[in-house]
Design a protein around this motif. Structure first.
Motif, PDB file in Angstrom:
ATOM      1  N   GLN A 189       1.012  -1.185  -0.012  1.00 36.73           N
ATOM      2  CA  GLN A 189      -0.163  -0.003  -0.126  1.00 36.73           C
ATOM      3  C   GLN A 189       0.893   1.018  -0.067  1.00 36.73           C
ATOM      4  O   GLN A 189       0.363   2.041  -0.563  1.00 36.73           O
ATOM      5  N   ALA A 190       1.960   1.146   0.652  1.00 34.25           N
ATOM      6  CA  ALA A 190       2.718   2.506   0.588  1.00 34.25           C
ATOM      7  C   ALA A 190       3.390   2.866  -0.613  1.00 34.25           C
ATOM      8  O   ALA A 190       3.682   3.922  -0.893  1.00 34.25           O
ATOM      9  N   VAL A 191       3.464   1.715  -1.623  1.00 40.30           N
ATOM     10  CA  VAL A 191       4.130   1.905  -2.884  1.00 40.30           C
ATOM     11  C   VAL A 191       3.000   2.288  -3.810  1.00 40.30           C
ATOM     12  O   VAL A 191       3.449   3.261  -4.728  1.00 40.30           O
ATOM     13  N   ASP A 192       1.861   2.096  -3.697  1.00 44.39           N
ATOM     14  CA  ASP A 192       0.796   2.503  -4.677  1.00 44.39           C
ATOM     15  C   ASP A 192      -0.498   2.986  -4.020  1.00 44.39           C
ATOM     16  O   ASP A 192      -1.511   2.322  -4.164  1.00 44.39           O
ATOM     17  N   PRO A 193      -0.435   3.975  -2.987  1.00 37.42           N
ATOM     18  CA  PRO A 193      -1.308   4.517  -2.036  1.00 37.42           C
ATOM     19  C   PRO A 193      -2.544   4.940  -2.836  1.00 37.42           C
ATOM     20  O   PRO A 193      -3.728   4.625  -2.598  1.00 37.42           O
TER      21      PRO A 193
ATOM     22  N   SER B 201      10.588  10.099   2.313  1.00 36.36           N
ATOM     23  CA  SER B 201      11.108  10.339   0.872  1.00 36.36           C
ATOM     24  C   SER B 201      11.796  11.806   1.022  1.00 36.36           C
ATOM     25  O   SER B 201      12.511  12.287   0.022  1.00 36.36           O
TER      26      SER B 201
ATOM     27  N   ARG C 187       1.302   7.430   4.274  1.00 32.83           N
ATOM     28  CA  ARG C 187       0.623   5.802   4.176  1.00 32.83           C
ATOM     29  C   ARG C 187       1.873   5.176   5.258  1.00 32.83           C
ATOM     30  O   ARG C 187       1.222   4.301   5.996  1.00 32.83           O
TER      31      ARG C 187
ATOM     32  N   SER D 204       3.651  13.502   1.406  1.00 38.23           N
ATOM     33  CA  SER D 204       3.265  12.976   0.193  1.00 38.23           C
ATOM     34  C   SER D 204       2.500  11.724   0.555  1.00 38.23           C
ATOM     35  O   SER D 204       2.380  11.337   1.910  1.00 38.23           O
TER      36      SER D 204
ATOM     37  N   GLN E 241       2.493   8.773  -0.260  1.00 36.03           N
ATOM     38  CA  GLN E 241       3.420   7.609   0.305  1.00 36.03           C
ATOM     39  C   GLN E 241       3.748   7.740   1.726  1.00 36.03           C
ATOM     40  O   GLN E 241       3.678   6.587   2.316  1.00 36.03           O
ATOM     41  N   ASP E 242       4.389   8.833   1.880  1.00 33.92           N
ATOM     42  CA  ASP E 242       4.932   9.093   3.411  1.00 33.92           C
ATOM     43  C   ASP E 242       3.877   8.908   4.342  1.00 33.92           C
ATOM     44  O   ASP E 242       3.926   8.345   5.449  1.00 33.92           O
TER      45      ASP E 242
END
Lengths: 175, 626
Positions: free
Chosen positions: B75-79, B289, B263, B258, B260-261
């Motif tokens: 999930q953190a890769v593709d939130p 990131s 999440r 962001s 991603q961050d």
């Protein structure tokens, strides 16, 4: 189930205000155990619909008999006495004055955030209401004085409403 | 034609046959499926032995999906394309959803229910939930070795009509036959009640990932009676994560994050919360990131103060539910804890203090709802053995009413009414010659319509012109055993009628569901269920056409009654084909097969006779030998 039968007949109970509520509870559950939609999940469309109607009817009948004010109103209605809850709100002056005093006390306690006083009012009113139901039981079951009973029921409508308002006030204080 | 050994509920199969039924806990954070095997309710695990299925769905560009752990770990890769906690969006508009700003999704405001834009297109929460349900359905069918007769799906008791309808739609979309929508706390009580054979009044405190529910239940001799229920449909374990998250941002003085961050950090916060259940201190560390490094320690005392407001927020509905039930704290015999968030010691302590007793925690709070649902499903399909019989009398959680003049609500069915229930109320026209009346159905406890949830609007038209106040319009509300509402209105003097099954503004129309089914058919080519449906439709269509042409060719072989019966059965099949339920189609085919048996027999005789005409016995003999 006979949809035309009165609610007392539905539960095979005597038509009376003084009702054994635990007996009513168990009779109600017995009926629901027969007719509830959960019993007909596997049945055809028509049986399912009938089950819903019957369970709905049993719930309605149960609720009417369970609550004393509804039960009294229903009994009066069965004996041809309309309590005219909406069309006739005329009440004796002394009763209305008493009501105003109650309401003022509730409002005061509410505005003052006096939780304790509201609870006190609640308990006092509850006790008053309960003794009135005792009297109503006499009138309906023993003397059969439906005219006086109608008058008592109309007073109780006011009092139950007041009790409800006290509960609302308590609720709003807690929130 | 293949004979299908599938029993639709309503058609009685062999009485001894054990029917495959499951209970599904469609949770905010995790979902589970359970069934009753040899009289014992068990959760069904995936092929790696894990009973929980994280309620996470990731969409890929080709329309395929990952559901569960696979989606969760990525999930953190593709939130943006990984939908978590979709239950919070069920039957909800954008304005109803809290913390929208910290969510990575691209929301699209759609009439009634919010939608999410993903790589695979725009998805409604119903479709996302259906993916989760499909996964559980596949798991169950694989484990049980056959097609499910039906499922009991749990919903928070506090779910309103729109949320319930959305849940039912999702189940339909997943090809599940919904036996009943069951309130989660009630399911938990069933699981506990049967294990402990308890009598008395119990409170069920259910703090799930995204919702909080409190129910007061009375258990007496095989009857579960819900006395009152309350809660907050936007308060749950996730909020504790969010509080920690805010604390971390404050402590670490972090720049806006962001997607991603955010999440990643949210995951760390959740882990910290869980760690604190058994430890005095939890580390929270993450490399963002932006190059910022989070390295904090959260101790129990700090967490307790962070959690304090949230926990006390749950006690308000508890008090209200007690008052609704007309009970005092000391009349509660036991408190059942449900939902992973009740593992927090702070929650257990607060609840214990409030009820002045140790809460019950002997069943796994994550599984207890699914186990109860499975038990109920087993009962509903009739797999019961003598003593395992009980009755559930449930209530509606929120009052149902109508909009009156001046934007005020008139309650028609008060909350906590036992279902099924119906109530009628009479209204009248307020203008001379008024011929139509707008009916606006709302749900909620507030006085003002604008503070309640709008469920449906419809018009009753064709009222004959009368003076104001002369028309008598009777509006009837019927709530079924799933807690779903239908409303009808009827002008009493003329009998003009109008009705709706309440689902237009938040629910999905049948067309939308059909459209989604079609979508999922083109996207997920390996979706066996949809393929089977399509096959059944094609086969049924062929059978239907064959029968119709036979009727056209040989009408003289049938008397009027026989022909009518066949035509009626054809119509039934035609309807079934238009629907999305393979079992219904198969049954309708079986019916038509049965109804046309005699007709087919006569046609056979006729063609045999025709074939025989003008030939001699010798020819026939040769033909038979050939």
């Amino acid at each position: 189930m006979d949809f035309k039968a009165d609610h007392f007949a539905l539960f095979s109970m005597n038509r009376a205000f003084r009702l054994d509520l635990s007996d009513l509870d168990s009779r109600y559950r017995d009926i629901q155990a027969q007719v509830h939609p959960d019993r007909f999940v596997n049945a055809g469309e028509a049986a399912r619909r009938l089950s819903m109607q019957q369970a709905t009817h049993a719930n309605e009948a149960y609720l009417t008999l369970k609550k004393p004010l509804k039960r009294a109103t229903y009994l009066l209605q069965l004996s041809g006495h309309d309590i005219q809850a909406e069309s006739n709100t005329a009440m004796p002056a002394e009763f209305l004055i008493e009501q105003m005093e109650w309401r003022e006390a509730v409002m005061e306690a509410r505005q003052g955030g006096d939780h304790h006083e509201l609870e006190h009012l609640h308990n006092r009113l509850r006790a008053d209401i309960n003794s009135r139901y005792e009297e109503l039981g006499e009138l309906l079951d023993a003397s059969g004085d439906f005219v006086s009973a109608t008058d008592r029921v109309r007073r109780l409508l006011f009092l139950e409403k007041l009790l409800h308002e006290i509960d609302d006030a308590l609720a709003s204080l807690e929130e | 034609m293949a004979l299908f050994q599938i029993a639709e509920p309503g058609e009685a199969p062999a009485p001894h046959e054990h029917k495959l039924a499951v209970g599904i806990d469609l949770g905010t954070t995790n979902s589970l499926v359970a069934t009753v095997r040899s009289g014992i309710a068990i959760c069904l695990s995936d092929d790696q032995g894990r009973p929980l299925l994280p309620s996470v769905v990731r969409y890929h560009a080709d329309g395929s999906t990952d559901v569960g752990y696979g989606a969760q770990t990525r999930q953190a890769v593709d939130p943006k394309n990984t939908i978590v906690s979709v239950k919070r969006f069920m039957g909800r508009g954008l304005k109803d959803i809290s913390h929208v700003e910290s969510m990575p999704y691209e929301f699209i405001e759609a009439p009634g229910m919010v939608k999410v834009k993903t790589l695979a297109g725009i998805k409604s929460p119903v479709e996302v939930s259906a993916e989760i349900l499909k996964n559980l359905r596949d798991r169950a069918e694989a484990a049980l070795g056959g097609e499910l007769v039906g499922a009991v799906i749990t919903v928070p008791a506090y779910f309103d009509d729109a949320q319930r309808q959305a849940t039912k739609d999702a189940a339909r979309l997943a090809g599940l036959n919904v036996l009943r929508l069951l309130n989660e706390p009630t399911a938990a009580a069933i699981a506990y009640g049967l294990d402990n054979s308890a009598e008395g009044v119990y409170a069920v405190y259910d703090l799930g990932g995204g919702t909080f529910d409190i129910s007061i239940l009375k258990l007496t001799k095989g009857v579960f009676e819900v006395m009152s229920t309350g809660g907050d449909s936007a308060l749950g374990g996730d909020d504790f994560d969010h509080r920690i998250f805010c604390w971390v941002i404050e402590q670490g003085k972090l720049q806006p994050l962001s997607a991603q961050d955010a999440r990643l950090l949210m995951m760390r916060c959740r882990e910290a919360k869980e760690f604190l259940t058994n430890n005095p201190e939890a580390p929270i560390s993450a490399n963002l990131s932006t190059g910022e490094i989070v390295d904090l320690k959260l101790d129990v005392a700090t967490f307790a103060s962070i959690a304090q407001t949230l926990i006390s927020k749950t006690l308000q509905p508890v008090k209200k539910a007690l008052r609704d039930a007309g009970l005092r704290v000391e009349e509660i015999k036991g408190v059942v804890m449900v939902g992973g968030a009740t593992r927090m010691p702070q929650v257990q302590k607060a609840v214990g203090d409030f009820f002045r007793q140790e809460p019950l925690t002997n069943l796994d709070p994550d599984k207890v709802v699914a186990l109860g649902a499975a038990t109920q499903a087993n009962l509903l399909v009739g797999n019961k053995t003598g003593k395992d019989d009980w009755l559930l009398l449930d209530v509606i959680p929120l009052s149902l009413g109508l909009e009156m003049m001046g934007g005020l609500t008139e309650k028609v069915i008060p909350r906590n009414s036992t279902i099924p229930t119906a109530r009628a109320q009479e209204f009248t026209t307020f203008k001379d010659g008024q011929t139509a009346m707008a009916i606006h159905v709302v749900q909620g406890e507030r006085e003002l319509v604008s503070d309640c949830r709008s469920l449906a609007r419809f018009d009753l038209r064709g009222i004959p012109p009368m003076v104001a106040g002369a028309a008598r319009i009777r509006v009837t509300f019927q709530v079924d055993a799933d807690g779903l509402l239908s409303v009808s209105a009827r002008e009493q003097t003329t009998g003009i009628e109008s009705s709706v099954v309440v689902k237009p503004s938040y629910g999905l129309s049948d067309d939308e569901i059909a459209g989604m089914l079609k979508d999922s058919m083109t996207h997920a080519k390996d979706d066996a269920i949809n393929r089977a449906l399509k096959e059944a439709q094609v086969e049924a269509q062929r059978m239907l056409e064959a029968t119709e042409s036979a009727l056209k060719e040989d009408p003289h072989l049938l008397n009027e009654a026989e022909a009518a019966k066949i035509v009626a059965t054809i119509e039934k099949l035609r309807l079934a084909i238009a629907g999305d339920n393979r079992r219904v189609i198969n049954l309708a085919m079986d019916d038509l097969g049965f109804e046309t048996q005699e007709f087919a027999h006569r046609r056979m005789n006729q063609s045999v006779n025709r074939a025989l005409a003008g030939r001699n016995v010798a020819d026939i003999k040769i033909g038979e030998e050939a």
